[in-house]
Design an enzyme around this catalytic site. Structure first.
Site, PDB file in Angstrom:
ATOM      1  CD  GLU A  60      -2.520  -1.154   2.759  1.00 51.15           C
ATOM      2  OE1 GLU A  60      -2.496  -0.223   3.578  1.00 51.15           O
ATOM      3  OE2 GLU A  60      -3.319  -2.063   2.766  1.00 51.15           O
ATOM      4  CB  CYS A  99       2.172   6.974   3.735  1.00 47.50           C
ATOM      5  SG  CYS A  99       2.482   5.989   5.277  1.00 47.50           S
ATOM      6  CB  CYS A 118       5.551  -5.779   9.556  1.00 46.43           C
ATOM      7  SG  CYS A 118       6.563  -4.719  10.941  1.00 46.43           S
ATOM      8  CB  CYS A 138       2.989  -3.355  16.370  1.00 41.74           C
ATOM      9  SG  CYS A 138       4.468  -3.108  16.421  1.00 41.74           S
ATOM     10  CB  CYS A 140       0.021  -3.162  13.216  1.00 40.24           C
ATOM     11  SG  CYS A 140       0.587  -2.791  11.618  1.00 40.24           S
ATOM     12  N   GLY A 175       5.471  -2.517   7.033  1.00 38.33           N
ATOM     13  CA  GLY A 175       6.874  -2.831   7.323  1.00 38.33           C
ATOM     14  C   GLY A 175       7.652  -1.954   8.310  1.00 38.33           C
ATOM     15  CD  GLU A 176      11.334  -0.665  12.095  1.00 40.16           C
ATOM     16  OE1 GLU A 176      10.458  -0.283  12.939  1.00 40.16           O
ATOM     17  OE2 GLU A 176      12.138  -0.031  11.617  1.00 40.16           O
ATOM     18  CB  SER A 193       8.188   6.158  11.118  1.00 38.95           C
ATOM     19  OG  SER A 193       7.444   5.743  12.244  1.00 38.95           O
ATOM     20  CB  SER A 242       6.110   3.527  16.107  1.00 37.21           C
ATOM     21  OG  SER A 242       6.131   3.854  15.005  1.00 37.21           O
ATOM     22  CG  LEU A 243       7.280   6.122  23.048  1.00 32.88           C
ATOM     23  CD1 LEU A 243       8.801   5.667  22.921  1.00 32.88           C
ATOM     24  CD2 LEU A 243       7.086   7.568  23.699  1.00 32.88           C
ATOM     25  CG  HIS A 244       2.690   3.150  19.141  1.00 27.73           C
ATOM     26  ND1 HIS A 244       2.382   4.613  18.768  1.00 27.73           N
ATOM     27  CD2 HIS A 244       3.080   2.347  18.219  1.00 27.73           C
ATOM     28  CE1 HIS A 244       2.647   4.593  17.391  1.00 27.73           C
ATOM     29  NE2 HIS A 244       3.251   3.174  17.002  1.00 27.73           N
ATOM     30  CG  ASN A 300      -7.982   4.173  11.136  1.00 27.07           C
ATOM     31  OD1 ASN A 300      -9.452   4.139  10.862  1.00 27.07           O
ATOM     32  ND2 ASN A 300      -7.412   5.090  10.205  1.00 27.07           N
ATOM     33  CB  CYS A 351      -0.485   0.529   8.881  1.00 28.18           C
ATOM     34  SG  CYS A 351       0.941  -0.245   8.758  1.00 28.18           S
TER      35      CYS A 351
HETATM   36  S1  SF4 Z   1       3.065  -0.773  13.423  1.00 24.28           S
HETATM   37 FE1  SF4 Z   1       4.703  -0.572  12.135  1.00 24.28          FE
HETATM   38  S2  SF4 Z   1       6.287  -1.778  12.962  1.00 24.28           S
HETATM   39 FE2  SF4 Z   1       4.633  -2.268  13.990  1.00 24.28          FE
HETATM   40  S3  SF4 Z   1       3.890  -4.286  12.856  1.00 24.28           S
HETATM   41 FE3  SF4 Z   1       2.704  -2.662  11.993  1.00 24.28          FE
HETATM   42  S4  SF4 Z   1       4.056  -2.257  10.274  1.00 24.28           S
HETATM   43 FE4  SF4 Z   1       5.341  -3.329  11.535  1.00 24.28          FE
END
Ligand code: SF4
Length: 372
Positions: free
Chosen positions: A96, A117, A124, A128, A131, A181-182, A213, A236-238, A312, A355
């Site tokens: 995407e 983006c 990934c 997380c 996600c 992805g990371e 990021s 990405s702290l969260h 989201n 995402c």
């Molecule tokens: S938030 Fe980012 S790093 Fe975490 S699983 Fe999703 S894509 Fe990967």
């Protein structure tokens, strides 16, 4: 996990690497600039468009390189300001790319500021829990050419809406590497792609307008701190404590806050730039006021900007977005002490903007009807 295409993407070549390939083929060096001009200034989508190249050279290019490493499967515009492209790769994987418009007074949406983006991996590995991209794990890294080609697809799409942009290098204002992805898990390919986007023979896109990021790969943050390229960094702290962050981001077990935060400080000290802390607000998980107070202290200490993002929802996952009142109360705790903070308006809910969601849905549909 690794995909080797039949031909490498031409969009993954630098001026030097393409020049070397041309020299091996007995072609003069100036041809490299001509070819890259066709890719990035004229956004050529076929070899036949490259009319100032001799036919034998065009035939050699077609035999040697892939010109279209992604193809547009779906372009969906939400009712608000988000546009999502679903792209298919040569191995039929889906990724995407999102266009986010910032409406400006007195200016039509086509002319408004645009942030793109982009994705760096298929799936990934970071896992997380909130996600969609991480649900099925990592399938593979994107090549440098596949990363660059996403931006070329965006340029072509935007050029069609705004002909004035054709004369410019890029028809958007910022790039955020925050899609699937990371990014720092695919470090080499990403840096090569960003070099191509940044170069005057590429898209000529300024490094300061590119934000990477990361979920917190400490060794790669330190490596990036040593690069002179000048990209911006977002974390990405969260979660503002190890307890909360560890519940939703497995990476926190490997690199907890006491290792992550000093690495972020090293980056901002070396580059003299404000880092952004991304914080997705999830109801009952990290939206409590004691998390806000801890986040305020972290941001104050790092002189970082905080970007609060209402969650989201993702189909099949239990997490929810907090009420607007809870979001605003959380933000007020940071504002009280003068921390730079923004609360993002939810964008693109109607086009599965979280995402990886559009890709996930399409893959499920494909699995349900394989002949489609
Ligand atoms: S938030 Fe980012 S790093 Fe975490 S699983 Fe999703 S894509 Fe990967």
């Amino acid at each position: 996990m690794k995909f080797t295409p039949a031909k490498p993407s031409l969009h993954g070549e630098t001026l030097d690497s393409l020049g070397a390939r041309l020299a091996e083929a007995g072609e003069p060096a100036y041809r490299a600039r001509q070819i890259l001009g066709w890719l990035y200034k004229k956004r050529a989508a076929s070899w036949d468009e490259m009319t100032n190249l001799p036919r034998p050279l065009r035939a050699w290019l077609a035999e040697t390189f892939d010109l279209e490493s992604t193809s547009l499967v779906l372009g969906r515009q939400s009712e608000d300001v988000t546009d999502k492209l679903l792209l298919e790769l040569r191995d039929l994987s889906l990724i995407e790319t999102v266009i986010i418009r910032a409406p400006q007074e007195g200016v039509g949406l086509d002319q408004s500021r645009k942030t793109i983006c982009i994705s760096t991996q298929v799936g990934c590995a970071m896992g997380c829990v909130f996600c969609a991209s991480g649900l099925a794990g990592l399938k593979r890294d994107l090549s440098a050419g596949e990363i660059v080609h996403q931006l070329v697809q965006v340029c072509r799409r935007e050029d069609a809406h705004t002909p004035r942009a054709r004369a410019e290098l890029a028809s958007f204002d910022n790039i955020v590497v925050m899609g699937m992805g990371e990014p720092l898990h695919n470090y080499e390919n990403l840096l090569r792609a960003l070099t191509i986007l940044n170069a005057e023979w590429g898209l000529g896109f300024g490094a300061r307008r590119i934000t990477l990021s990361t979920s917190g790969l400490v060794p790669k943050i330190l490596q990036l701190a040593d690069e002179a390229a000048g990209f911006r960094l977002a974390i990405s702290l969260h979660g503002a404590t190890n307890e909360v962050r560890g519940q939703i981001m497995p990476i926190n077990k490997r690199w907890p806050l006491e290792e992550l935060l000093p690495a972020v400080r090293t980056f901002s000290d070396k580059h003299g730039r404000m880092v952004t802390l991304e914080f997705i607000l999830i109801e009952g998980v990290n939206d409590m006021l004691d998390q806000a107070a801890k986040l305020r202290d972290i941001a104050g200490d790092l002189h970082a900007h905080v970007n609060l993002i209402p969650y989201n929802t993702v189909e099949g996952l239990p997490w929810k977005c907090p009420s607007l009142t809870r979001q605003q109360n959380f933000m007020a705790v940071l504002q009280e002490r003068g921390v730079s903070v923004t609360l993002r308006r939810e964008k693109g809910r109607d086009i599965d903007a979280a995402c990886g969601q559009l890709r996930l849905k399409t893959e499920r549909d494909r699995a349900a009807s394989p002949a489609a």
